[in-house]
Write a protein that holds these residues in place. Structure first.
Motif, PDB file in Angstrom:
ATOM      1  N   ASN A  71       0.742  -1.177  -0.027  1.00 12.63           N
ATOM      2  CA  ASN A  71       0.059  -0.001  -0.080  1.00 12.63           C
ATOM      3  C   ASN A  71       0.898   1.389  -0.022  1.00 12.63           C
ATOM      4  O   ASN A  71       0.327   2.242  -0.708  1.00 12.63           O
ATOM      5  CB  ASN A  71      -0.854   0.121   1.256  1.00 12.63           C
ATOM      6  N   TYR A  74       2.067   2.447  -3.505  1.00  7.09           N
ATOM      7  CA  TYR A  74       0.872   3.111  -4.213  1.00  7.09           C
ATOM      8  C   TYR A  74       0.984   4.649  -4.003  1.00  7.09           C
ATOM      9  O   TYR A  74       0.262   5.164  -4.860  1.00  7.09           O
ATOM     10  CB  TYR A  74      -0.343   2.392  -4.026  1.00  7.09           C
ATOM     11  N   TYR A  99      -4.099  -8.380  -2.374  1.00  9.14           N
ATOM     12  CA  TYR A  99      -3.162  -7.419  -2.849  1.00  9.14           C
ATOM     13  C   TYR A  99      -2.637  -7.692  -4.124  1.00  9.14           C
ATOM     14  O   TYR A  99      -1.915  -6.904  -4.833  1.00  9.14           O
ATOM     15  CB  TYR A  99      -1.730  -7.242  -1.978  1.00  9.14           C
ATOM     16  N   LEU A 232      -7.558  -1.699  -1.122  1.00 15.68           N
ATOM     17  CA  LEU A 232      -7.241  -1.517  -2.656  1.00 15.68           C
ATOM     18  C   LEU A 232      -8.522  -1.031  -3.464  1.00 15.68           C
ATOM     19  O   LEU A 232      -8.703  -0.539  -4.489  1.00 15.68           O
ATOM     20  CB  LEU A 232      -7.205  -2.829  -3.122  1.00 15.68           C
ATOM     21  N   ASN A 246     -12.539   2.613  -7.726  1.00 16.54           N
ATOM     22  CA  ASN A 246     -13.314   2.460  -9.081  1.00 16.54           C
ATOM     23  C   ASN A 246     -14.443   3.224  -9.761  1.00 16.54           C
ATOM     24  O   ASN A 246     -14.711   3.014 -10.830  1.00 16.54           O
ATOM     25  CB  ASN A 246     -13.510   0.842  -9.145  1.00 16.54           C
ATOM     26  N   LEU A 279      -2.962   8.705  -3.812  1.00 20.28           N
ATOM     27  CA  LEU A 279      -3.012   7.311  -3.941  1.00 20.28           C
ATOM     28  C   LEU A 279      -4.004   6.854  -5.135  1.00 20.28           C
ATOM     29  O   LEU A 279      -3.915   5.930  -5.749  1.00 20.28           O
ATOM     30  CB  LEU A 279      -3.235   6.475  -2.693  1.00 20.28           C
ATOM     31  N   ASN A 282      -2.565   7.685  -8.373  1.00 16.55           N
ATOM     32  CA  ASN A 282      -1.576   6.840  -8.723  1.00 16.55           C
ATOM     33  C   ASN A 282      -2.057   5.561  -9.247  1.00 16.55           C
ATOM     34  O   ASN A 282      -1.427   4.961 -10.158  1.00 16.55           O
ATOM     35  CB  ASN A 282      -0.488   6.741  -7.683  1.00 16.55           C
ATOM     36  N   ARG A 283      -2.756   4.978  -8.432  1.00 18.11           N
ATOM     37  CA  ARG A 283      -3.443   3.752  -8.891  1.00 18.11           C
ATOM     38  C   ARG A 283      -4.316   3.725 -10.267  1.00 18.11           C
ATOM     39  O   ARG A 283      -4.149   2.703 -11.208  1.00 18.11           O
ATOM     40  CB  ARG A 283      -4.575   3.145  -7.787  1.00 18.11           C
ATOM     41  N   GLY A 286      -1.778   3.742 -12.837  1.00 17.97           N
ATOM     42  CA  GLY A 286      -0.781   2.468 -12.935  1.00 17.97           C
ATOM     43  C   GLY A 286      -1.526   1.402 -13.688  1.00 17.97           C
ATOM     44  O   GLY A 286      -1.074   0.349 -13.960  1.00 17.97           O
ATOM     45  N   GLY A 287      -2.723   1.601 -14.125  1.00 18.17           N
ATOM     46  CA  GLY A 287      -3.519   0.492 -14.768  1.00 18.17           C
ATOM     47  C   GLY A 287      -3.467   0.823 -16.376  1.00 18.17           C
ATOM     48  O   GLY A 287      -2.326   1.429 -16.779  1.00 18.17           O
TER      49      GLY A 287
END
Length: 292
Positions: A71, A74, A99, A232, A246, A279, A282-283, A286-287
């Motif tokens: 975590n 991230y 994770y 997450l 999401n 965060l 960044n997530r 990162g996809g």
């Protein structure tokens, strides 16, 4: 092409053993190692390797090694390295699944299991997608085990398959989202976590807002939900709000607001939770992501 890796383990002998096995694979290039949480995070941020071998149940508790290290990454990296867990116990396998680690290997590490883990890693790298998005019928963790695996299937909603000939237990993650049960006086209300937009504090209760416009009240504080929800998927952005990562369609840092997909809803975020907002950014980056 060579893929760089780092080993994070409180036991120096285990560091050497992992490195010795990894040296058999020409596509792996050793960078360095760390024996505790802080040094491990700093090492990853400095070198940004493609792969990390991580101990999450250390004998030296002062090392603070755990899944929370993932975590932490991230918060700073647009692309987090792939993670392979190396540990002495199978008890944390289910937690590791959340994770989205590449694999979960029990010590002493068997070279054949190591090879399979590296093949999974290669596949994830070549796909140019996070491991969770690799098109695979199921996500598997192969774990050496000399005993019978017990009672994980029902409680943790994972399927255990035992191969007695190879003396292996294969933990297979079912493709099933988290179900949250809101219970009140014999009434069991089941909510798919993917249907939740955000949680809103209402004194000592919490309002759960769904994507169909419905709102459900749970008689638990927002702090309670912050401690039990998977980070997450859900992050707190304000004293009054926890958001489904999401479901974020837009983040305006100047106006300090997050927008919800397919709606006009926008939620404020506070300075005290700015790190969680970073965060989220960044997530998403990162996809499967294109910035223009």
């Amino acid at each position: 092409m060579s893929q760089s890796y780092i080993i994070i383990d409180d036991n120096q002998d285990d560091v050497a053993k992992t490195q010795a096995i990894a040296e058999r694979f020409r596509n792996l290039s050793f960078l360095s190692y760390a024996n505790n949480y802080d040094d491990g995070v700093n090492l990853i941020l400095e070198h940004q390797p493609q792969l990390v071998f991580l101990e999450i149940d250390p004998a030296d508790k002062n090392s603070n090694l755990s899944l929370s290290l993932i975590n932490e990454l991230y918060r700073y990296l647009p692309v987090v390295p792939k993670i392979i867990i190396t540990t002495n116990t199978k008890e944390l396998a289910y937690d590791a699944l959340k994770y989205e680690v590449i694999d979960y290997l029990l010590k002493p590490i068997n070279v054949n299991d190591f090879r399979k883990a590296i093949l999974k890693f290669d596949r994830a790298i070549k796909s140019n997608l996070p491991h969770s998005e690799v098109k695979n019928p199921v996500a598997t963790f192969e774990v050496l085990d000399e005993t019978v695996v017990e009672e994980l299937e029902t409680e943790n909603e994972i399927e255990i398959k035992t191969n007695t000939t190879a003396e292996k237990a294969i933990v297979v993650q079912k493709e099933q989202s988290l179900i949250i049960c809101v219970k009140s006086y014999g009434d069991y209300r089941y909510i798919d976590s993917n249907d939740i937009l955000y949680f809103e504090a209402d004194n000592n209760s919490t309002d759960i807002h769904l994507n169909n416009g419905e709102m459900i009240t749970a008689f638990k504080t927002l702090k309670h939900f912050e401690t039990v929800l998977p980070q997450l998927q859900f992050l707190r952005i304000h004293n009054s709000y926890i958001i489904n990562v999401n479901q974020v369609s837009r983040i305006h840092t100047g106006n300090t607001v997050c927008y919800i997909k397919n709606s006009t809803t926008k939620l404020p975020f506070s300075k005290s939770y700015k790190e969680n907002v970073d965060l989220i950014i960044n997530r998403i980056a990162g996809g499967n992501y294109l910035e223009i």
